[in-house]
Design an enzyme around this catalytic site. Structure first.
Site, PDB file in Angstrom:
ATOM      1  N   GLU A  44       0.841  -1.194   0.000  1.00 29.33           N
ATOM      2  CA  GLU A  44       0.000   0.000   0.000  1.00 29.33           C
ATOM      3  C   GLU A  44       0.884   1.255   0.000  1.00 29.33           C
ATOM      4  O   GLU A  44       1.937   1.278   0.632  1.00 29.33           O
ATOM      5  CB  GLU A  44      -0.880   0.001   1.259  1.00 29.33           C
ATOM      6  N   LYS A 110      -9.673   2.666  -2.052  1.00 29.54           N
ATOM      7  CA  LYS A 110      -9.860   2.065  -0.727  1.00 29.54           C
ATOM      8  C   LYS A 110     -11.205   2.466  -0.120  1.00 29.54           C
ATOM      9  O   LYS A 110     -11.506   3.647   0.039  1.00 29.54           O
ATOM     10  CB  LYS A 110      -8.715   2.508   0.183  1.00 29.54           C
ATOM     11  N   CYS A 144      -5.478  -2.776   2.833  1.00 29.06           N
ATOM     12  CA  CYS A 144      -5.178  -2.669   4.259  1.00 29.06           C
ATOM     13  C   CYS A 144      -6.401  -2.779   5.181  1.00 29.06           C
ATOM     14  O   CYS A 144      -6.884  -3.859   5.457  1.00 29.06           O
ATOM     15  CB  CYS A 144      -4.397  -1.376   4.512  1.00 29.06           C
TER      16      CYS A 144
END
Length: 260
Positions: A44, A110, A144
């Site tokens: 990431e 995300k 994540c």
């Protein structure tokens, strides 16, 4: 359809808020992969570390990092993925880019911004899941903090690979390990997580703990913790089809739809 997929996981330290140096470092690591692979996974925010100063590192979809990824993907004849800070329509995104060998790009923003670090204050959250079709494999890429939300990752589309890129700190790495394995088991899929190592400018330590799990939750890799490493794992379509047919757990899954 390709029966096997060779995937390279690159667990690396990151230079804080320095896209150019990170690109140089990853060029060297990618060039060092001599075996032919189908997909290379980077962490990431691999050009900057997990920064809350997007104005210092943000690029556009026609910027240096995107061009760099396209060039390398073409040279290595492989797909490359990882997330970077992108500015678009006056908003900043923690955007995962999936670059195909021919330079084509698909992206995922995300969904779950990390409120504990204030990510929601500076980055706009995505609202759509992405399923990538590549060489006959269906890949669901996430980022994540998304790992903590099983509903968002639920395998309602019969994908073959669940993929996470991360900057997941060492202090909470037990959760990372447990959840990667759980996502593989509950979704009857390969689950791969690529995390960074080292210390960032906020003094957060990262141990990596990158890993690949098969559909039964069995660990497939031997990546060490607390150090840079590159490892190649081979995924087999037969493994997915065999156990989904034999065990049939996904046939009993709940039916639902998500609202962004």
């Amino acid at each position: 359809m390709q029966k096997e997929l060779k995937v390279a996981l690159i667990q690396s330290n990151l230079v804080w808020e320095n896209p150019e140096q990170n690109r140089i470092n990853f060029t060297n690591k990618i060039s060092a992969i001599l075996e032919l692979v189908d997909l290379i996974i980077l962490p990431e925010m691999f050009t900057s570390g997990f920064t809350m100063h997007p104005n210092l590192v943000a690029e556009t979809m026609t910027g240096d990092t995107v061009s760099w990824m396209q060039k390398l993907a073409t040279i290595k004849k492989t797909a490359i993925t990882g997330s970077v800070v992108i500015k678009e329509n006056d908003n900043y995104y923690n955007r995962l880019l999936f670059v195909f060998p021919d330079g084509k790009i698909e992206h995922y923003d995300k969904k779950h911004t990390f409120t504990l670090a204030g990510e929601h204050k500076v980055y706009k959250a995505g609202s759509h899941q992405l399923i990538i079709n590549y060489l006959g494999w269906k890949i669901c890429p996430l980022v994540c903090y998304d790992l903590r939300f099983p509903v968002w990752a639920r395998n309602t589309t019969d994908y073959d690979i669940l993929l996470y890129v991360a900057n997941w700190p060492k202090v909470r790495v037990a959760a990372w390990d447990a959840l990667l394995k759980a996502r593989a088991i509950e979704n009857m899929t390969y689950c791969i997580g690529v995390n960074r190592v080292g210390l960032d400018a906020n003094n957060y330590e990262y141990s990596g703990n990158s890993g690949a799990y098969d559909a039964l939750g069995k660990r497939m890799d031997t990546i060490p913790t607390d150090k840079e490493a590159t490892e190649i794992v081979t995924l087999k379509k037969e493994h997915i089809s065999k156990y989904r047919e034999k065990l049939g757990f996904l046939k009993d899954r709940d039916v639902f739809s998500l609202k962004g």
